[in-house]
Design a protein around this motif. Structure first.
Motif, PDB file in Angstrom:
ATOM      1  N   ASP A  71      50.072   3.531  35.457  1.00 16.88           N
ATOM      2  CA  ASP A  71      49.179   3.995  36.522  1.00 16.88           C
ATOM      3  C   ASP A  71      49.699   5.264  37.179  1.00 16.88           C
ATOM      4  OD1 ASP A  71      46.902   3.468  38.516  1.00 16.88           O
ATOM      5  OD2 ASP A  71      48.644   3.535  39.837  1.00 16.88           O
ATOM      6  N   LYS A  72      50.984   5.279  37.558  1.00 18.65           N
ATOM      7  CA  LYS A  72      51.544   6.441  38.249  1.00 18.65           C
ATOM      8  C   LYS A  72      51.684   7.642  37.309  1.00 18.65           C
ATOM      9  CE  LYS A  72      51.877   4.307  42.156  1.00 18.65           C
ATOM     10  NZ  LYS A  72      53.135   3.824  42.716  1.00 18.65           N
ATOM     11  N   LEU A  73      52.103   7.403  36.083  1.00 22.99           N
ATOM     12  CA  LEU A  73      52.288   8.516  35.146  1.00 22.99           C
ATOM     13  C   LEU A  73      50.961   9.119  34.700  1.00 22.99           C
ATOM     14  CD1 LEU A  73      55.216   7.188  32.904  1.00 22.99           C
ATOM     15  CD2 LEU A  73      55.325   8.906  34.715  1.00 22.99           C
ATOM     16  N   SER A  74      49.888   8.323  34.747  1.00 24.91           N
ATOM     17  CA  SER A  74      48.583   8.844  34.328  1.00 24.91           C
ATOM     18  C   SER A  74      48.102   9.964  35.240  1.00 24.91           C
ATOM     19  CB  SER A  74      47.542   7.717  34.301  1.00 24.91           C
ATOM     20  OG  SER A  74      47.284   7.227  35.608  1.00 24.91           O
ATOM     21  N   LYS A  75      48.599  10.011  36.454  1.00 22.72           N
ATOM     22  CA  LYS A  75      48.221  11.080  37.382  1.00 22.72           C
ATOM     23  C   LYS A  75      48.757  12.440  36.922  1.00 22.72           C
ATOM     24  CE  LYS A  75      47.906   8.022  41.409  1.00 22.72           C
ATOM     25  NZ  LYS A  75      47.861   6.790  40.616  1.00 22.72           N
ATOM     26  N   THR A 116      43.978  -0.978  46.709  1.00 24.10           N
ATOM     27  CA  THR A 116      43.425  -0.315  45.534  1.00 24.10           C
ATOM     28  C   THR A 116      42.555  -1.281  44.742  1.00 24.10           C
ATOM     29  OG1 THR A 116      45.219  -0.936  44.062  1.00 24.10           O
ATOM     30  CG2 THR A 116      45.548   1.012  45.413  1.00 24.10           C
ATOM     31  N   ASN A 117      41.840  -0.714  43.775  1.00 26.00           N
ATOM     32  CA  ASN A 117      41.013  -1.549  42.911  1.00 26.00           C
ATOM     33  C   ASN A 117      41.726  -1.917  41.616  1.00 26.00           C
ATOM     34  OD1 ASN A 117      41.052   0.908  41.677  1.00 26.00           O
ATOM     35  ND2 ASN A 117      38.833   1.215  41.616  1.00 26.00           N
ATOM     36  N   ILE A 118      43.057  -1.779  41.590  1.00 29.12           N
ATOM     37  CA  ILE A 118      43.831  -2.192  40.417  1.00 29.12           C
ATOM     38  C   ILE A 118      43.863  -3.717  40.381  1.00 29.12           C
ATOM     39  CG2 ILE A 118      46.061  -2.108  39.256  1.00 29.12           C
ATOM     40  CD1 ILE A 118      46.617   0.515  40.660  1.00 29.12           C
ATOM     41  N   SER A 119      43.369  -4.298  39.311  1.00 30.48           N
ATOM     42  CA  SER A 119      43.295  -5.755  39.203  1.00 30.48           C
ATOM     43  C   SER A 119      44.657  -6.334  38.852  1.00 30.48           C
ATOM     44  CB  SER A 119      42.290  -6.148  38.114  1.00 30.48           C
ATOM     45  OG  SER A 119      42.772  -5.749  36.834  1.00 30.48           O
ATOM     46  N   ASN A 120      44.811  -7.648  39.051  1.00 27.72           N
ATOM     47  CA  ASN A 120      46.053  -8.314  38.678  1.00 27.72           C
ATOM     48  C   ASN A 120      46.292  -8.229  37.174  1.00 27.72           C
ATOM     49  OD1 ASN A 120      46.624  -8.960  41.292  1.00 27.72           O
ATOM     50  ND2 ASN A 120      46.111 -11.130  41.126  1.00 27.72           N
ATOM     51  N   ALA A 121      45.210  -8.264  36.399  1.00 22.87           N
ATOM     52  CA  ALA A 121      45.352  -8.156  34.939  1.00 22.87           C
ATOM     53  C   ALA A 121      45.943  -6.806  34.559  1.00 22.87           C
ATOM     54  CB  ALA A 121      43.994  -8.354  34.273  1.00 22.87           C
ATOM     55  N   LYS A 124      49.677  -6.721  35.526  1.00 18.97           N
ATOM     56  CA  LYS A 124      50.496  -7.436  34.543  1.00 18.97           C
ATOM     57  C   LYS A 124      50.753  -6.571  33.319  1.00 18.97           C
ATOM     58  CE  LYS A 124      48.932 -12.088  35.839  1.00 18.97           C
ATOM     59  NZ  LYS A 124      48.161 -13.281  35.395  1.00 18.97           N
ATOM     60  N   LYS A 125      49.722  -5.908  32.848  1.00 16.19           N
ATOM     61  CA  LYS A 125      49.850  -5.049  31.672  1.00 16.19           C
ATOM     62  C   LYS A 125      50.826  -3.906  31.931  1.00 16.19           C
ATOM     63  CE  LYS A 125      47.054  -1.973  28.758  1.00 16.19           C
ATOM     64  NZ  LYS A 125      45.674  -1.450  28.512  1.00 16.19           N
ATOM     65  N   TYR A 126      50.692  -3.256  33.107  1.00 19.79           N
ATOM     66  CA  TYR A 126      51.535  -2.099  33.415  1.00 19.79           C
ATOM     67  C   TYR A 126      52.986  -2.502  33.636  1.00 19.79           C
ATOM     68  CZ  TYR A 126      46.979   0.146  34.251  1.00 19.79           C
ATOM     69  OH  TYR A 126      45.703   0.624  34.128  1.00 19.79           O
ATOM     70  N   PHE A 127      53.201  -3.605  34.370  1.00 21.50           N
ATOM     71  CA  PHE A 127      54.576  -4.059  34.608  1.00 21.50           C
ATOM     72  C   PHE A 127      55.240  -4.464  33.295  1.00 21.50           C
ATOM     73  CE2 PHE A 127      53.419  -5.128  39.199  1.00 21.50           C
ATOM     74  CZ  PHE A 127      54.221  -4.130  39.721  1.00 21.50           C
ATOM     75  N   GLU A 128      54.527  -5.191  32.458  1.00 19.23           N
ATOM     76  CA  GLU A 128      55.115  -5.658  31.201  1.00 19.23           C
ATOM     77  C   GLU A 128      55.477  -4.482  30.301  1.00 19.23           C
ATOM     78  OE1 GLU A 128      54.225  -8.767  27.530  1.00 19.23           O
ATOM     79  OE2 GLU A 128      53.042  -8.848  29.391  1.00 19.23           O
TER      80      GLU A 128
END
Length: 623
Positions: A71-75, A116-121, A124-128
């Motif tokens: 998420d952060k790097l996509s910026k 934010t509108n970042i979902s838990n799903a 999970k994907k980004y942290f993993e």
């Protein structure tokens, strides 16, 4: 082979590293780039920062991967390089740490306290994705840091625990109120993450050493695991277009021992800290032998209940001419009382009434000072005016409102008959209790003064004529601290040229500085209200001196307050303030008293001291 980090902490305090991002900023790398990308583009720079911390005594290094998630790097268009950046970050830190040092993979909050509108799903994907990259390089532990919400931290922790059994450090970002952004007490937050598998639990960012020490003390002795602490170097100040932090290395060294005594087993630094801060920590802990730690589960519902105070009786009163006219005739006292951070206003109103009875000429109310959310000073100012008859003087910060909101706000004050205001820049939102909010800054303090005075001419901010003129009396802030008083006065002159009718200073604790300000501003006709804030304790004195921008205490004051707490500390604080008032009254008619911690009785004593010294007899109307 190094022993497991958890084993080492049984009988030793380890020194962590300091800031990466703010240190790179100090080195000249601009805000607005990805500091994590430097792992690929300038690895020698990151390696050099790590080595400086190792040379300063750091035994635990964090990889430069705090924001290295999708998420952060996509910026920055770097979302395809998540694994590459994280793996490089660990390798660089490992090279700097050597065989003896520990390297922990840094994983920051993705939501960052924002709604934010970042979902838990997605989380999970980004942290993993990030964690798998860090673990592939063989880190000695994982540090989940700067988490504002329990929910997000538990989610990241659960993924970490599914992937590995290495040590996991969980760090909350809280203020001295010791609650997470989603409302958990620290006792409940610690209990929850310990049950979910955290090995080390602690705090970083958001506040300086004093605030984090207060947060630890809120645990009331219940430590379910070793504690880690990485405080900021005080509150950031925005000076000449740059962020600066005031808490110095010596102070960090002193606080390190207090942290260790309170149960901390890893002690480092966050925003604003440098290798010099880490060296001071290392030196202070050089011969420190910790007491054997006793860890126990935190019982549920351990937090104390909140006791609400009864509402004050309604009273009425009367008002005098404006403060500028008063200050040209006699000593005039403005008293600051912070709006509450709660919905209960009973104590605030009791304080306002007591200050009215003591003879305050005006009650000044800040506008979410230090970017911490408080009740609207417009609403409270109106209640103070109606229920006590005491004149409200409200602060207007440039931070929170754009041009539209600022004009609307001022029109509301005019409608309520609140005509005394203080125009201030306002502390950056990112350092307050809602770090995800935006700082607006459509206007500078100079511009907002001019725009408010434009309303007095019957002209709106857009230049359109209004059907009537406002009657605002506008104040400006003045910070007399710093190396160059002449430059501060020159800036003050520009505010007066912009239309400031009176001046309110930061608190001063040195009689010689009061005299110097008097001499440097002797040519000005604009009334100056000299700021005096009584100290409540020795800890309060050290916190103000080391962590709060724009406040400096003399060595004499710090020495007299050292070690004093409770009633003894407040008594000494009042005595010092009276001595400062005696000097201030010789040079200034305007007195600006700031009330610490809602201890309005201290301010009332100082008001009464002013009137006793000046020989003024209060009319029954003002009691």
């Amino acid at each position: 082979m190094k022993p497991d980090l958890r084993v080492v902490l049984d009988n030793k305090v380890l020194v962590g590293d300091g800031a990466m991002g703010t240190f790179l900023y100090q080195m000249g790398f601009p805000v607005g780039i990805s500091y994590e990308e430097l792992n690929l583009t300038s690895p020698e720079v990151i390696r050099d920062v790590h080595r400086r911390y190792v040379d300063a005594g750091a035994q635990v290094l964090e990889s430069n991967t705090f924001s290295a998630n999708f998420d952060k790097l996509s910026k920055y268009g770097l979302e395809s390089k998540v694994a590459e950046i994280n793996r490089a970050g660990v390798r660089i830190a490992r090279e700097a740490a050597g065989e003896a040092g520990y390297v922990v993979g840094a994983v920051g909050s993705i939501r960052g306290g924002k709604r934010t509108n970042i979902s838990n799903a997605e989380l999970k994907k980004y942290f993993e994705q990030q964690l798998q990259a860090l673990l592939s390089e063989g880190v000695d532990g994982v540090m989940l840091e700067t988490f504002y919400n329990v929910e997000e931290l538990v989610l990241a922790l659960s993924i970490t625990r599914r992937l590995t059994d290495i040590p996991v450090i969980c760090q909350f970002a809280v203020e001295d109120v010791a609650r997470t952004l989603d409302g958990y007490t620290m006792q409940d937050a610690f209990r929850i993450v310990q049950q979910e598998g955290a090995d080390i639990i602690g705090f970083n960012c958001r506040t300086g050493p004093n605030g984090i020490l207060s947060a630890i003390k809120s645990l009331d002795g219940h430590l379910p695991a070793p504690v880690s602490v990485y405080p900021n170097a005080g509150v950031a100040d925005y000076v000449d277009g740059e962020y600066r932090y005031g808490a110095g290395p010596e102070y960090f060294g002193q606080m390190a021992v207090q942290f260790a005594d309170a149960g901390a087993r890893i002690i480092g630094g966050c925003c604003g800290t440098t290798p010099a801060h880490i060296e001071a920590i290392s030196r202070a802990l050089g011969n420190y032998v910790p007491q054997p730690a006793v860890y126990e589960p935190i019982p549920e519902h351990a937090a104390p209940a909140i006791v609400l105070e009864p509402a004050p009786e309604e009273v009425t009163g009367s008002r005098e001419p404006n403060l500028v006219d008063l200050a040209k005739q006699r000593h005039t006292v403005i008293v600051e009382l912070d709006p509450p951070r709660d919905l209960d206003i009973s104590k605030f109103m009791q304080g306002a009434q007591r200050l009215k009875e003591a003879g305050a000429d005006a009650l000044t109310l800040a506008d979410n000072s230090l970017a911490v959310t408080r009740m609207s000073n417009m609403a409270l100012g109106h209640l103070v005016q109606v229920e006590t008859g005491l004149r409200p003087l409200v602060h207007i910060a440039c931070r929170d409102r754009n041009l539209i909101g600022t004009q609307s706000h001022m029109m509301g004050f005019d409608a309520l008959g609140i005509d005394h205001v203080l125009a201030v820049t306002g502390d950056p939102a990112r350092f307050g209790d809602l770090p995800g909010s935006s700082s607006v800054y459509d206007l500078t303090s100079f511009e907002i003064i001019r725009m408010i005075k434009q309303l007095n001419e019957g002209i709106s901010f857009s230049g359109k004529p209004l059907k009537q003129k406002a009657k605002f009396v506008v104040g400006a802030a003045f910070n007399p601290h710093g190396k160059h008083l002449d430059k501060a006065v020159a800036r003050l002159e520009r505010k007066i040229a912009a239309g400031a009718d009176y001046i309110m200073t930061q608190p001063v604790y040195d009689p010689e500085l009061i005299r110097a300000v008097s001499e440097a501003t002797r040519h000005l006709d604009t009334p100056i209200f000299m700021g005096i804030m009584p100290l409540a304790s020795g800890r309060n004195a050290e916190y103000l001196h080391n962590e709060v921008p724009g406040i400096h205490l003399s060595d004499d004051v710090r020495s007299r307050m050292a070690g004093l707490e409770g009633e003894e500390g407040r008594a000494m604080g009042v005595q010092i303030a009276k001595e400062l008032l005696d000097v201030a009254m010789e040079h200034f008619n305007g007195i600006y008293l700031m009330t610490p911690f809602m201890l309005y009785e201290m301010s009332a004593q100082l008001i009464e001291h002013v009137w006793a010294k000046s020989g003024r007899q209060l009319s029954p109307l003002f009691r």
